[in-house]
Enzyme design. Structure first.
Site, PDB file in Angstrom:
ATOM      1  N   SER A 116      35.422  37.665  42.166  1.00  0.00           N
ATOM      2  CA  SER A 116      34.252  37.388  41.434  1.00  0.00           C
ATOM      3  C   SER A 116      33.260  37.825  41.681  1.00  0.00           C
ATOM      4  CB  SER A 116      34.251  36.374  41.024  1.00  0.00           C
ATOM      5  OG  SER A 116      33.637  35.194  40.080  1.00  0.00           O
ATOM      6  N   GLU A 212      39.688  43.177  36.472  1.00  0.00           N
ATOM      7  CA  GLU A 212      39.883  40.758  36.238  1.00  0.00           C
ATOM      8  C   GLU A 212      38.470  40.373  35.980  1.00  0.00           C
ATOM      9  OE1 GLU A 212      38.747  38.168  38.395  1.00  0.00           O
ATOM     10  OE2 GLU A 212      38.099  39.129  38.639  1.00  0.00           O
ATOM     11  N   HIS A 276      40.765  35.525  38.673  1.00  0.00           N
ATOM     12  CA  HIS A 276      40.797  33.712  38.981  1.00  0.00           C
ATOM     13  C   HIS A 276      42.182  32.685  38.761  1.00  0.00           C
ATOM     14  CE1 HIS A 276      37.197  35.843  38.579  1.00  0.00           C
ATOM     15  NE2 HIS A 276      36.403  34.478  38.808  1.00  0.00           N
TER      16      HIS A 276
END
Length: 306
Positions: A116, A212, A276
């Site tokens: 992330s 992502e 995620h």
């Protein structure tokens, strides 16, 4: 793009430091994550400022200087074998330039795990330390605590990396084909916002790019991909792997990805299972591998850790 140096795998008794380079960390989740690590036979130590909160900006886990000091101290401690991030959020970019990269390089290679917002640090570790890093679940993350598949894949990567040299998924090929390259990537919005920064790599040339994101509208993801395309950052990329798009607007997402990535003329695999989403796989960045988008496999030339 060259392969990066592989740190050593972990063994029972290894000391792992938990740091918070980005957002604030819920105490109960941190305690639960530490217990999981302890249950693996590791010796987890929590950095001094992990549970801090910035006095003015509540979206940060303590001040930039304290977050940087925690990461650098853990990395430069010869007794620490691995550094695991507690969670993402936002803030890694604010503290990355405060790190003493020369001192961290001198401290030698060790395992680094996160994803992330930690994408900014994956880029920095690649460009400044030349080191393989693990894009995987974080110690106080909901996915790590709530999904056995995510925990077990990370544990296997850390202790028995030969057992996870081949990653497979039931997803389909957005663009069919096979390609070889060196893995890199992470969160799309972070990669686009890193463009032009002193710690980011200049391009994805020669790479198998993993992408992502979370909680983004389709047009915002379009903007990020368009920025990477216009900047030439995707020139020469060998293949693309698309992970989870948790919380992202589904309307037009697949069509947009095909529109923006299809012109690259390289294989594009989707629904690969990292990021995620529930049960996310751990993907090493900086290792040579072969992508077969049709079969849904990524095969590493060598284990992620030596």
């Amino acid at each position: 793009m060259r392969e990066l140096s592989r740190p050593a795998r972990l063994a029972p008794g290894a000391r792992v430091a938990v740091v918070a380079p980005s957002g604030p960390v819920p105490g109960e989740r941190l305690r639960a994550g530490v217990e999981v690590l302890r249950g693996w036979g590791l010796d987890p130590v929590v950095a001094p400022h992990v549970l801090d909160r910035h006095p003015r900006f509540g979206y940060l886990a303590g001040t930039d200087a304290d977050r940087a000091a925690d990461l650098q101290s853990a990395w430069c401690d010869p007794a620490v074998d691995a550094v695991l991030c507690a969670r993402g959020g936002y803030g890694a970019q604010r503290m990355a330039d405060l790190l003493d990269w020369e001192a961290m390089r001198a401290a030698g290679p060790k395992v680094f795990v996160g994803f992330s917002d930690i994408t900014a640090l994956h880029e920095a570790f690649a460009s400044r330390l030349g080191l393989v890093t693990l894009h995987g679940p974080m110690a106080a993350g909901v996915d790590f605590l709530g999904t056995e598949r995510a925990r077990e894949h990370l544990r296997a990567t850390l202790f028995d990396p030969e057992s996870v040299r081949a990653l497979a998924w039931p997803g389909r090929a957005l663009v069919p084909g096979r390609a070889r390259g060196v893995t890199l990537g992470g969160c799309l919005t972070l990669l686009s916002s890193e463009l032009g920064s002193p710690l980011a790599r200049p391009s994805a040339r020669g790479g198998l790019l993993c992408l992502e994101d979370v909680d983004e509208e389709t047009y915002r993801l379009d903007r990020c991909l368009t920025q990477l395309l216009r900047a030439g950052w995707l020139d020469g990329v060998r293949g693309v792997l698309l992970g989870s798009w948790e919380g992202c607007a589904e309307a037009g997402l697949r069509e947009m990805l095909a529109d923006r990535l299809g012109g690259l003329g390289v294989p594009v695999a989707e629904e690969v299972g990292f990021g995620h989403g529930t049960g996310a796989l751990t993907v090493p960045f900086g290792t040579a591998a072969e992508l077969d988008a049709d079969a849904g496999t990524l095969t590493l030339d060598a284990p992620a850790l030596r």
